[in-house]
Design an enzyme around this catalytic site. Structure first.
Site, short mmCIF file in Angstrom:
data_model
loop_
_atom_site.label_atom_id
_atom_site.label_comp_id
_atom_site.label_asym_id
_atom_site.label_seq_id
_atom_site.Cartn_x
_atom_site.Cartn_y
_atom_site.Cartn_z
N ASP A 81 3.25 -4.69 8.16
CA ASP A 81 1.99 -3.97 7.99
C ASP A 81 0.89 -5.02 8.02
OD1 ASP A 81 -0.34 -2.97 6.94
OD2 ASP A 81 0.59 -1.98 5.23
N CYS A 135 -4.63 2.36 -3.70
CA CYS A 135 -3.42 2.91 -3.07
C CYS A 135 -2.23 1.97 -3.26
CB CYS A 135 -3.62 3.19 -1.59
SG CYS A 135 -4.84 4.46 -1.29
N HIS A 159 0.87 -1.17 0.00
CA HIS A 159 0.00 0.00 0.00
C HIS A 159 0.91 1.23 0.00
CE1 HIS A 159 -2.86 2.88 1.80
NE2 HIS A 159 -3.83 2.03 1.50
N GLN A 182 -4.26 -5.82 6.80
CA GLN A 182 -5.19 -6.76 6.16
C GLN A 182 -5.16 -8.15 6.79
OE1 GLN A 182 -7.35 -5.82 3.96
NE2 GLN A 182 -6.53 -3.79 3.48
N LYS A 209 -10.63 -1.65 10.14
CA LYS A 209 -10.76 -2.76 9.21
C LYS A 209 -11.15 -4.05 9.95
CE LYS A 209 -7.24 -0.93 6.04
NZ LYS A 209 -7.99 -0.34 4.94
#
Lengths: 149, 414
Positions: free
Chosen positions: B205, B371, B127, B208, B231
């Site tokens: 990261d 993104c 991202h 997700q 999220k």
């Protein structure tokens, strides 16, 4: 899906077979712009003779609305004087494709419809200011372009 | 006894927005969960309860409301730590979201530890939030930013990581646990072990991954771990940065201001203890309190059950989508190697047009570059469509998506 307010026969047709699609080498005006929301890009190329648009082409990746509006815009302003182009209003373009409703109904998609017009106004402004050194004639086209949507 | 599918269907009653109609009185089919998920009543009510009954700034005042709000806020820190199997909750820093967490590391750790000629390694499927902060840092420091490329299957080419590590110049390897476009789950253990052997720091990261599968940060053994609350059923504006205490203690602060100080004099200041050193200013109290309810909600269902539910949906969707002529699917073909994220293109129809047409049937997907323009360049497309699933989605909703896609084919005469 008959009577779709956006995806009319004309829009689909133009998106499949865009008019004036391509590049002009060493064009008098070359303006690049992008829609940061979707990554669509457009390159607008114009040649000017006797203060008129003698040649115009566009290139880029975009959705059906963007492609159709860019096609129709290039058809509408080819041969027009720079003064006429300066006065050219977004409603003229949108009504040609029956998309005036986008102004109210879709703040996102209106950006797709007007990306090429925004590039055109910026391009003409730079042409006056940078090439002709004529800021007076350029007027407030850059502000107009910036506030188009 | 309820079947598992029924149990998940039953959750829908907790999400008021799922009852609404959109466009031409169509049932909402919400498949934009990789962007943000919907919120259950439990989360919404906790936020209202805070504002209605004990709204107060935290940490300093001694009155009753401040004690209650401080306790609820700090309680969330413990809940997050337990959720991720982190032993010391002082290592949990609340931030606005993943983007702020990564920027915090790039600024506070990066500026002290990265010098001219050093290398930061990221990947092609990041991202923008895991690319741009590192561009800013490496440009400022005259350091280098290198990418691990992806293969045709959408998986990382780890040989390249070996090559970078062998230079001895790598300071940090930073990568997403799960791609927000391809859904690819990164081989975390392999990457971390390579980096540990080379003495290189690792940032994950997890925006997700944490919402969709069981994650044990302690076992992973990375140095920095970042994710967002919104999220995973939580409110927007809450994220978490976790880092090892030894690293956080040595790090310079990020934002200066209230709450992050021990003593302030005219020309010098000493820093507060962890985690407050990195939490300047009044934090997002209400939403942090709401976030605790989101984690509790997910834990009650069980993260393994959630993963299985999404895997079922993903398998079904991939099978149905493969039957549509002219539909291109991106990413690995093996559902087990991916999360509930499916990116696709439909013939030459621009994703924005696909998105607009299926929106008329109430189907909300994402169209655009997500993104991830570096990845778009790699895939050689300007944009893709992306359907992403969560706990409240059903196979029936996937059928609605498939039917809506058939409408696209009609409109564009495919």
């Amino acid at each position: 899906m008959s009577g779709d307010p956006i995806y009319t026969e004309m829009i689909i047709e133009y998106s499949r077979n865009p008019s004036n699609f391509g590049k002009i080498a060493d064009a008098h005006i070359h303006q690049h712009d992008a829609n940061p929301l979707c990554g669509d890009t457009i390159d607008l190329y114009l040649n000017i003779e006797d203060n008129k648009i003698s040649e115009i082409k566009f290139d880029g990746h975009g959705c059906a609305i963007c492609m159709a509006c860019s096609s129709v815009l290039t058809e509408m302003i080819k041969g027009k004087s720079l003064d006429d182009v300066k006065k050219f209003d977004k409603d003229e373009l949108l009504s040609e494709l029956g998309l005036q409703h986008l102004v109210k109904t879709s703040p996102v998609r209106i950006k797709c419809a007007l990306l090429s017009l925004k590039s055109l106004k910026f391009g003409i402004y730079s042409y006056f200011v940078d090439k002709m050194k004529d800021s007076e004639s350029a007027g407030n086209l850059n502000e107009e372009a910036a506030n188009l949507y | 006894m309820q079947s598992t599918a029924d149990a998940f269907e039953d959750l829908r009653k907790d999400f008021p927005v799922l009852n609404r109609r959109v466009r031409d009185n169509k049932k909402l089919v919400y498949f934009d969960n990789a962007a943000t998920t919907q919120k259950p009543n439990q989360v919404i009510d906790a936020i209202s309860d805070y504002y209605q009954n004990y709204n107060s700034n935290i940490h300093r005042a001694v009155h009753a409301l401040a004690e209650e709000s401080t306790e609820a806020f700090e309680n969330t820190r413990d809940i997050v730590a337990k959720f991720l199997n982190i032993e010391d909750s002082r290592e949990i820093i609340f931030v606005r979201g993943t983007t702020e967490g990564i920027n915090l590391v790039a600024y506070a750790w990066g500026r002290d530890n990265v010098k001219e000629g050093d290398i930061i390694v990221t990947t092609e499927y990041e991202h923008h939030s895991n690319i741009v902060p590192w561009q800013l840092l490496t440009q400022e420091k005259k350091a280098q930013l290198k990418y691990i490329d992806i293969d045709d299957n959408g998986e990382l080419m780890l040989d390249q990581l070996d090559d970078y590590l062998s230079t001895g110049k790598v300071k940090l390897v930073t990568f997403s646990h799960m791609s927000n476009v391809l859904g690819t789950i990164s081989p975390v253990e392999k990457i971390v072990s390579k980096c540990k052997n080379a003495g290189v720091k690792v940032l994950i990261d997890a925006a997700q991954s944490v919402p969709h599968m069981k994650v044990n940060v302690n076992e992973i053994g990375c140095d920095f771990f970042v994710f967002s609350g919104h999220k995973m059923l939580g409110p927007t504006g809450v994220g978490v940065l976790w880092a090892k205490k030894e690293i956080l203690e040595k790090m310079s602060p990020f934002l200066g201001g209230g709450d992050m100080i021990r003593e302030v004099h005219k020309y010098e200041t000493t820093w507060n203890d962890l985690p407050y050193k990195f939490e300047a200013g009044t934090p997002n109290i209400a939403d942090v309190i709401g976030f605790a309810k989101a984690i509790e909600y997910l834990e009650k269902i069980g993260m393994d059950n959630i993963r299985n539910h999404e895997l079922e949906l993903t398998k079904y969707a991939l099978e149905e989508m493969k039957k549509i002529p002219g539909l291109t699917l991106y990413g690995t073909k093996e559902p087990e190697k991916r999360g509930g994220v499916i990116s696709f293109n439909f013939n030459d129809v621009h994703p924005h047009d696909v998105g607009t047409i299926i929106d008329k049937d109430g189907v909300a997907i994402r169209s655009g570059h997500h993104c991830a323009q570096v990845l778009m360049e790699k895939l050689n497309v300007a944009a893709t469509n992306r359907a992403s699933f969560y706990i409240y989605n059903t196979k029936e909703e996937i059928d609605v998506l498939i039917a809506a896609l058939q409408n696209v084919a009609k409109v564009f005469k495919l």
